[in-house]
Design an enzyme around this catalytic site. Structure first.
Site, PDB file in Angstrom:
ATOM      1  CD  GLU A   1      34.572  48.629  31.108  1.00  0.00           C
ATOM      2  OE1 GLU A   1      35.759  48.750  31.483  1.00  0.00           O
ATOM      3  OE2 GLU A   1      33.895  47.623  31.349  1.00  0.00           O
TER       4      GLU A   1
ATOM      5  CG  LEU B   1      31.406  27.113  39.444  1.00  0.00           C
ATOM      6  CD1 LEU B   1      30.721  28.154  40.328  1.00  0.00           C
ATOM      7  CD2 LEU B   1      30.825  25.729  39.715  1.00  0.00           C
ATOM      8  N   GLY B   2      34.221  29.649  37.180  1.00  0.00           N
ATOM      9  CA  GLY B   2      35.690  29.648  37.271  1.00  0.00           C
ATOM     10  C   GLY B   2      36.092  30.107  38.665  1.00  0.00           C
ATOM     11  NE  ARG B   3      42.639  30.813  38.719  1.00  0.00           N
ATOM     12  CZ  ARG B   3      42.879  30.689  37.419  1.00  0.00           C
ATOM     13  NH1 ARG B   3      42.083  31.242  36.525  1.00  0.00           N
ATOM     14  NH2 ARG B   3      43.934  30.016  37.003  1.00  0.00           N
ATOM     15  CB  ILE B   4      35.718  35.428  39.570  1.00  0.00           C
ATOM     16  CG1 ILE B   4      37.132  36.016  39.504  1.00  0.00           C
ATOM     17  CG2 ILE B   4      34.713  36.487  40.041  1.00  0.00           C
ATOM     18  CD1 ILE B   4      37.339  37.110  38.472  1.00  0.00           C
TER      19      ILE B   4
ATOM     20  CG  HIS C   1      36.478  47.376  34.643  1.00  0.00           C
ATOM     21  ND1 HIS C   1      36.627  46.988  33.342  1.00  0.00           N
ATOM     22  CD2 HIS C   1      37.034  46.379  35.370  1.00  0.00           C
ATOM     23  CE1 HIS C   1      37.243  45.812  33.289  1.00  0.00           C
ATOM     24  NE2 HIS C   1      37.499  45.429  34.532  1.00  0.00           N
TER      25      HIS C   1
ATOM     26  NE  ARG D   1      37.612  42.118  29.935  1.00  0.00           N
ATOM     27  CZ  ARG D   1      38.235  42.130  31.119  1.00  0.00           C
ATOM     28  NH1 ARG D   1      37.568  42.383  32.224  1.00  0.00           N
ATOM     29  NH2 ARG D   1      39.526  41.905  31.185  1.00  0.00           N
TER      30      ARG D   1
ATOM     31  CG  ASP E   1      33.136  46.597  38.261  1.00  0.00           C
ATOM     32  OD1 ASP E   1      33.174  47.815  38.536  1.00  0.00           O
ATOM     33  OD2 ASP E   1      34.145  45.867  38.315  1.00  0.00           O
TER      34      ASP E   1
END
Ligand code: 8YV
Length: 315
Positions: free
Chosen positions: A263, A153-156, A281, A234, A258
């Site tokens: 990748e 539960l960080g910024r994103i 991504h 990630r 994503d």
């Protein structure tokens, strides 16, 4: 005035390339066919590295640049930068938080909607003529009002939650500790318990060695045959072998990804599965956000070279 020499690890949009070239003597690592020869030739003069989230900078690269002072990352994630090497050599690191948060959250929710409502298949249904031939598209999965889990539960993660509240969802989250300001959400300390209790699991966790494969076989099994996994963080946060096996067997309902291991040369097994949405991504890849990220990369470089405080330091 002599322009400081910087090394660029990957390509940037043209407007960023032009602006960087105006202020710096830019050496383009990513274009060099022989990386070792390139470093031997340029390393001694490099004072800063401009890189991207997924490219970072390895210890070998860092140590090939004895005058290195700063690594400016175009991206919020800095897991690909060898922070231990930076600490060892007193190198500062910056990233581009905040400016990309809402775009990544938009994509995460769009990916859930696309999978649950079958948007890709529905598009094919129309284009292939199946619809006109009289067939109704198979009924799909409801999104609003369902139970969502947020791993990290960080910024994103918080930006995803703000959107999910608009869908009337019941939201639970798992983080290292219960967060102040997370009222109206349930805190679950264990990722397996979180997965067991939700319909959709969003992975929005900053990656590090500690979070590697945090979404492993047990979490995936707990999410189960009706569950949907959405990963915009990630690839390393998810055990891809376990994920592929569960998608193949139906042990997991579906996934929307994503980010991947290796990748952009992703595991070809993904390509044969119909219950996974594959995205290149591009969570932060809007013109407005990429412009803001490029500006922040340059603002951090400029602050460093004029002796001002870094705007968004990681280290
Ligand atoms: C970018 C990212 O795709 O912010 C991150 O950590 O992975 C992305 O925003 C990337 O850094 C741009 O190449």
């Amino acid at each position: 005035m002599v322009k400081p020499m910087i090394m660029q690890m990957g390509s940037y949009p043209v407007w960023d390339e032009a602006a960087l070239n105006d202020s710096y003597d830019v050496r383009r690592y990513f274009e060099a066919p022989d990386k070792a020869a390139f470093l031997a030739q340029n390393g001694a003069g490099i004072r800063a590295i401009a890189t991207r989230g997924e490219l970072g900078a390895s210890r070998a690269v860092i140590e090939a640049c004895p005058q290195l002072e700063l690594i400016s990352v175009f991206g919020v994630g800095y897991d690909a930068v060898d922070l231990a090497a930076c600490r060892d050599h007193g190198i500062r690191v910056t990233n581009t938080p905040d400016v990309l948060t809402d775009d990544v959250a938009d994509l995460a929710v769009a990916m859930l909607l696309a999978v649950a409502r079958g948007l890709i298949g529905a598009e094919d249904w129309v284009r292939s003529g199946d619809w006109a031939r009289g067939g109704d598209y198979p009924l799909q999965r409801r999104v609003w009002g369902q139970r969502a889990g947020i791993l990290g539960l960080g910024r994103i993660g918080q930006a995803v939650v703000r959107r999910l509240h608009g869908f009337g969802m019941e939201v639970s989250y798992c983080a290292t500790a219960a967060k102040a300001g997370a009222e109206g959400m349930r805190f679950v300390a264990d990722p397996v318990a979180l997965a067991r209790d939700v319909d959709f699991l969003f992975v929005t966790l900053a990656a590090s060695d500690k979070t590697r494969h945090i979404v492993g076989q047990e979490v995936i099994a707990a999410l189960g045959p009706e569950g949907i996994l959405i990963n915009v963080s990630r690839g390393s946060n998810v055990d891809e072998g376990a994920l592929l096996a569960a998608l193949e067997s139906g042990g997991l309902g579906a996934a929307a990804l994503d980010v991947f291991d290796n990748e952009p040369a992703i595991d070809p097994q993904f390509l044969s599965l119909r219950n996974v949405l594959l995205q290149p991504h591009h969570g932060s890849a809007t013109v407005a956000t990429r412009k803001a990220m490029g500006q922040l990369v340059r603002d951090n470089l400029a602050a460093h070279f004029t002796g001002k405080p870094l705007l968004t330091p990681v280290l």
